[in-house]
Design an enzyme around this catalytic site. Structure first.
Site: not given
Ligand code: 5RP
Length: 338
Positions: A175-176, A183
């Site tokens: 969720g970042g 998702e």
């Molecule tokens: C988005 C997510 C992404 O999968 C998670 O933030 C990882 O991102 P990244 O591959 O850029 O590190 O959960 O909601």
């Protein structure tokens, strides 16, 4: 003395997350720009307001991190992708771009007959730009048709996605990038979730390096939810601000996100150590508690059953936890956890 110009950029640990994302989108996918900027703003916000931030040791080489992500994704596709698949879920973030790149590299004969189900606007464009066929969840459900109660709802053959942090039991924080709800929907509709990450994301327990649990909420209830999160032991939960603005971020589903810091989570195998007064929870217990708050749409903790476990448990069971994680290493190798 001023260091000589280096071909490879070295960045400070506290900026690790944001800078890495910016670097990766330049190489792979133009649309991810917004996503990465968003994360940059977030990382900045958290550097300001929380002691407990991502990446605590040493300087990190951006290009090596990108190599690590790519290594994880290439191996994940090699081991798990099949030309027999019909529906493939594609998650969000910078790492997943390398999964799409690896699938595209297999050529049209491998994937032209397949449909790829995205988890947001970013992954929709990623799939489309790779020349692959996009199928949104509502159209997927139209296409597979109505199945009566008791039938399996795992329509997707596989779901690839990244994570913000992964613990020893394969529970994840996601969720970042603000896409956690879609998702979770796509994960739940998939036979199995294969997670791709780099080794910075690997921890014994969630919230070791990553600072907060993202929670998607109805805008009208956001302040109510924020207060309830404090009652559960979250220290200073904040409604996420959109990048380069002073207004709240709106998710693809027209909601707000609350980023809720908690003490490091337990493993699900340690329920006896739960201490509500101190805000100490297992991933499953915290997810259940937060979900019960009026106004919460979903929680960015992916724990509980995997897809195959849920299939065995029956059609009402939810399987959102990955079956396997591929962690890319900065030496170009990879390790797995299952
Ligand atoms: C988005 C997510 C992404 O999968 C998670 O933030 C990882 O991102 P990244 O591959 O850029 O590190 O959960 O909601």
């Amino acid at each position: 003395m001023k260091p000589a110009v280096r071909a490879i950029t070295t960045i400070a640990p506290t900026a690790l997350r944001s800078s890495t994302r910016l670097a990766s989108f330049r190489g792979i996918d133009g649309l991810l720009t917004t996503y990465h900027r968003s994360t940059f703003a977030l990382a900045h916000q958290y550097r300001q307001s929380h002691q407990h931030t991502m990446a605590s040791t040493g300087a990190v080489d951006v290009n090596l991190i990108e190599a690590a992500k790519k290594a994880a994704c290439q191996q994940a596709v090699k081991d798990n992708f099949s030309t027999d698949f019909k529906y493939v879920g594609i998650g969000s973030g910078s790492t997943i771009a390398y999964v799409v790149e690896a699938i595209k590299a297999l050529g049209p004969e491998a994937s032209a007959h397949m449909k790829f189900v995205p988890t947001g606007a970013g992954s929709t464009k990623l799939i489309r730009d790779a020349g692959l066929t996009v199928l949104q969840v509502p159209e997927l459900l139209d296409e597979v048709g109505y199945e009566s109660r008791g039938a399996s709802k795992q329509y997707l053959d596989i779901y690839f996605d990244g994570a913000d942090e992964v613990d020893a039991e394969l529970n994840c924080i996601k969720g970042g990038g603000a896409c956690l709800f879609q998702e979770k929907v796509v994960s739940r509709l998939s036979k199995k979730f294969i997670c791709v990450a780099d080794t910075r994301k690997k921890v014994d327990r969630l919230l070791s390096n990553w600072a907060y649990v993202p929670v998607e909420v109805s805008p009208i209830a956001a302040e109510l939810v924020r207060r309830e999160l404090i009652d559960l032991g979250s220290k200073d939960p904040v409604i996420r601000i959109a990048p380069s603005t002073t207004t709240y971020l709106i998710t693809d589903n027209h909601n707000y996100l609350i980023d809720a810091p908690f003490p490091t989570l337990l493993l699900n195998s340690q329920p006896e150590l739960i201490d509500p007064a101190k805000g100490v929870w297992t991933p499953n217990a915290l997810t259940a508690k937060i979900r019960r708050i009026l106004g919460v749409l979903e929680v960015g903790i992916f724990s509980g059953l995997t897809g195959p476990q849920a299939a065995k448990a029956g059609p009402e069971a939810e399987g959102v936890k990955p079956v396997k994680i591929y962690f890319g290493r900065t030496d170009g190798g990879f390790e797995t956890q299952e």
